[in-house]
Design a protein around this motif. Structure first.
Motif, PDB file in Angstrom:
ATOM      1  N   LYS A   1       3.534 -43.319  -0.812  1.00 19.54           N
ATOM      2  CA  LYS A   1       4.206 -42.276  -0.033  1.00 19.54           C
ATOM      3  C   LYS A   1       3.521 -42.081   1.314  1.00 19.54           C
ATOM      4  CE  LYS A   1       6.091 -39.673  -3.919  1.00 19.54           C
ATOM      5  NZ  LYS A   1       6.262 -38.315  -4.518  1.00 19.54           N
ATOM      6  N   SER A   2       4.216 -41.427   2.220  1.00 19.01           N
ATOM      7  CA  SER A   2       3.654 -41.126   3.532  1.00 19.01           C
ATOM      8  C   SER A   2       2.703 -39.937   3.438  1.00 19.01           C
ATOM      9  CB  SER A   2       4.778 -40.799   4.521  1.00 19.01           C
ATOM     10  OG  SER A   2       5.686 -41.865   4.642  1.00 19.01           O
ATOM     11  N   ARG A   3       1.813 -39.878   4.398  1.00 16.27           N
ATOM     12  CA  ARG A   3       0.912 -38.729   4.460  1.00 16.27           C
ATOM     13  C   ARG A   3       1.733 -37.486   4.827  1.00 16.27           C
ATOM     14  NH1 ARG A   3      -4.798 -39.419   7.512  1.00 16.27           N
ATOM     15  NH2 ARG A   3      -4.704 -41.241   6.135  1.00 16.27           N
ATOM     16  N   GLU A   4       1.456 -36.376   4.140  1.00 11.33           N
ATOM     17  CA  GLU A   4       2.218 -35.158   4.381  1.00 11.33           C
ATOM     18  C   GLU A   4       1.284 -33.966   4.542  1.00 11.33           C
ATOM     19  OE1 GLU A   4       4.697 -34.147   1.023  1.00 11.33           O
ATOM     20  OE2 GLU A   4       3.004 -33.975  -0.351  1.00 11.33           O
ATOM     21  N   LEU A   5       1.753 -33.003   5.304  1.00  8.77           N
ATOM     22  CA  LEU A   5       0.988 -31.777   5.487  1.00  8.77           C
ATOM     23  C   LEU A   5       0.980 -30.963   4.201  1.00  8.77           C
ATOM     24  CD1 LEU A   5      -0.440 -29.673   7.370  1.00  8.77           C
ATOM     25  CD2 LEU A   5       1.854 -28.723   7.761  1.00  8.77           C
ATOM     26  N   VAL A   6      -0.187 -30.490   3.804  1.00 10.10           N
ATOM     27  CA  VAL A   6      -0.306 -29.576   2.672  1.00 10.10           C
ATOM     28  C   VAL A   6      -0.355 -28.146   3.180  1.00 10.10           C
ATOM     29  CG1 VAL A   6      -1.722 -28.885   0.700  1.00 10.10           C
ATOM     30  CG2 VAL A   6      -1.515 -31.309   1.309  1.00 10.10           C
ATOM     31  N   GLY A   7      -1.269 -27.887   4.094  1.00  9.10           N
ATOM     32  CA  GLY A   7      -1.396 -26.563   4.663  1.00  9.10           C
ATOM     33  C   GLY A   7      -2.290 -26.602   5.874  1.00  9.10           C
ATOM     34  N   SER A   8      -2.111 -25.632   6.760  1.00 11.72           N
ATOM     35  CA  SER A   8      -2.941 -25.545   7.951  1.00 11.72           C
ATOM     36  C   SER A   8      -3.152 -24.091   8.309  1.00 11.72           C
ATOM     37  CB  SER A   8      -2.314 -26.303   9.119  1.00 11.72           C
ATOM     38  OG  SER A   8      -1.103 -25.685   9.510  1.00 11.72           O
ATOM     39  N   VAL A   9      -4.191 -23.862   9.109  1.00  7.28           N
ATOM     40  CA  VAL A   9      -4.498 -22.500   9.543  1.00  7.28           C
ATOM     41  C   VAL A   9      -4.904 -22.546  11.002  1.00  7.28           C
ATOM     42  CG1 VAL A   9      -6.849 -22.703   8.593  1.00  7.28           C
ATOM     43  CG2 VAL A   9      -5.880 -20.437   9.086  1.00  7.28           C
ATOM     44  N   SER A  10      -4.330 -21.634  11.777  1.00  2.54           N
ATOM     45  CA  SER A  10      -4.601 -21.607  13.206  1.00  2.54           C
ATOM     46  C   SER A  10      -5.917 -20.897  13.485  1.00  2.54           C
ATOM     47  CB  SER A  10      -3.472 -20.876  13.930  1.00  2.54           C
ATOM     48  OG  SER A  10      -3.529 -19.487  13.628  1.00  2.54           O
ATOM     49  N   SER A  11      -6.336 -20.925  14.733  1.00  2.79           N
ATOM     50  CA  SER A  11      -7.566 -20.244  15.119  1.00  2.79           C
ATOM     51  C   SER A  11      -7.458 -18.737  14.923  1.00  2.79           C
ATOM     52  CB  SER A  11      -7.910 -20.570  16.571  1.00  2.79           C
ATOM     53  OG  SER A  11      -6.856 -20.199  17.430  1.00  2.79           O
ATOM     54  N   ALA A  12      -6.231 -18.234  14.944  1.00  6.07           N
ATOM     55  CA  ALA A  12      -6.008 -16.795  14.728  1.00  6.07           C
ATOM     56  C   ALA A  12      -5.887 -16.445  13.255  1.00  6.07           C
ATOM     57  CB  ALA A  12      -4.750 -16.356  15.469  1.00  6.07           C
ATOM     58  N   GLY A  13      -5.914 -17.462  12.400  1.00  5.13           N
ATOM     59  CA  GLY A  13      -5.846 -17.200  10.965  1.00  5.13           C
ATOM     60  C   GLY A  13      -4.468 -17.272  10.357  1.00  5.13           C
ATOM     61  N   SER A  14      -3.485 -17.692  11.120  1.00  2.98           N
ATOM     62  CA  SER A  14      -2.133 -17.827  10.599  1.00  2.98           C
ATOM     63  C   SER A  14      -2.002 -19.145   9.851  1.00  2.98           C
ATOM     64  CB  SER A  14      -1.128 -17.781  11.750  1.00  2.98           C
ATOM     65  OG  SER A  14       0.178 -17.992  11.284  1.00  2.98           O
ATOM     66  N   ALA A  15      -1.519 -19.055   8.602  1.00  2.00           N
ATOM     67  CA  ALA A  15      -1.447 -20.230   7.746  1.00  2.00           C
ATOM     68  C   ALA A  15      -0.007 -20.605   7.443  1.00  2.00           C
ATOM     69  CB  ALA A  15      -2.191 -19.979   6.439  1.00  2.00           C
TER      70      ALA A  15
END
Length: 122
Positions: free
Chosen positions: A43-57
């Motif tokens: 399968k292709s690589r996929e985003l699981v989760g991320s968080v911004s510098s401001a803490g927004s996920a």
């Protein structure tokens, strides 16, 4: 140079939990987003989760309600808490961040860890 080192992968039974951690080091100036991707066999690589510098996920729909993400801006770490794991979560998980460096203050780029294996199986 920027280095990302992941830890915490392994084998877990369905319904179990794992916590992945990632520490960044090197010539970092400002970290924008930090997060995790995964890639399952075939399968292709996929985003699981991320968080911004401001803490927004944000999270992939497949993991919402089961995974949480946190970051510590003081020591450049990001963690992925994975609960109620399913066999479909089996993959290599990659830590990633987008940042500028002291060598390039104006253009951010994305950096990747080497990956850590997560296997969910009974």
């Amino acid at each position: 140079q920027v280095q990302l080192v992941e830890s915490g992968g392994g084998l877990v039974q369905p319904g179990g939990s794992l916590r992945l951690s990632c520490r960044a080091s090197g010539d970092l100036y400002r970290i924008e987003t930090m997060g995790w991707y995964r890639q399952a066999p075939g399968k292709s690589r996929e985003l699981v989760g991320s968080v911004s510098s401001a803490g927004s996920a944000n999270f992939a729909d497949s993991v919402k309600g089961r995974f949480t993400i946190s970051r510590d801006n003081t020591d450049y770490t990001v963690a992925l808490q994975m609960n109620n794991l399913e066999p479909e979560d089996t993959a290599v998980y990659y830590c990633t961040l987008r940042a500028t460096t002291h060598g390039n203050l104006f253009v951010s780029r994305q950096y990747w860890g080497q990956g850590t294996q997560v296997t969910v199986s009974s």
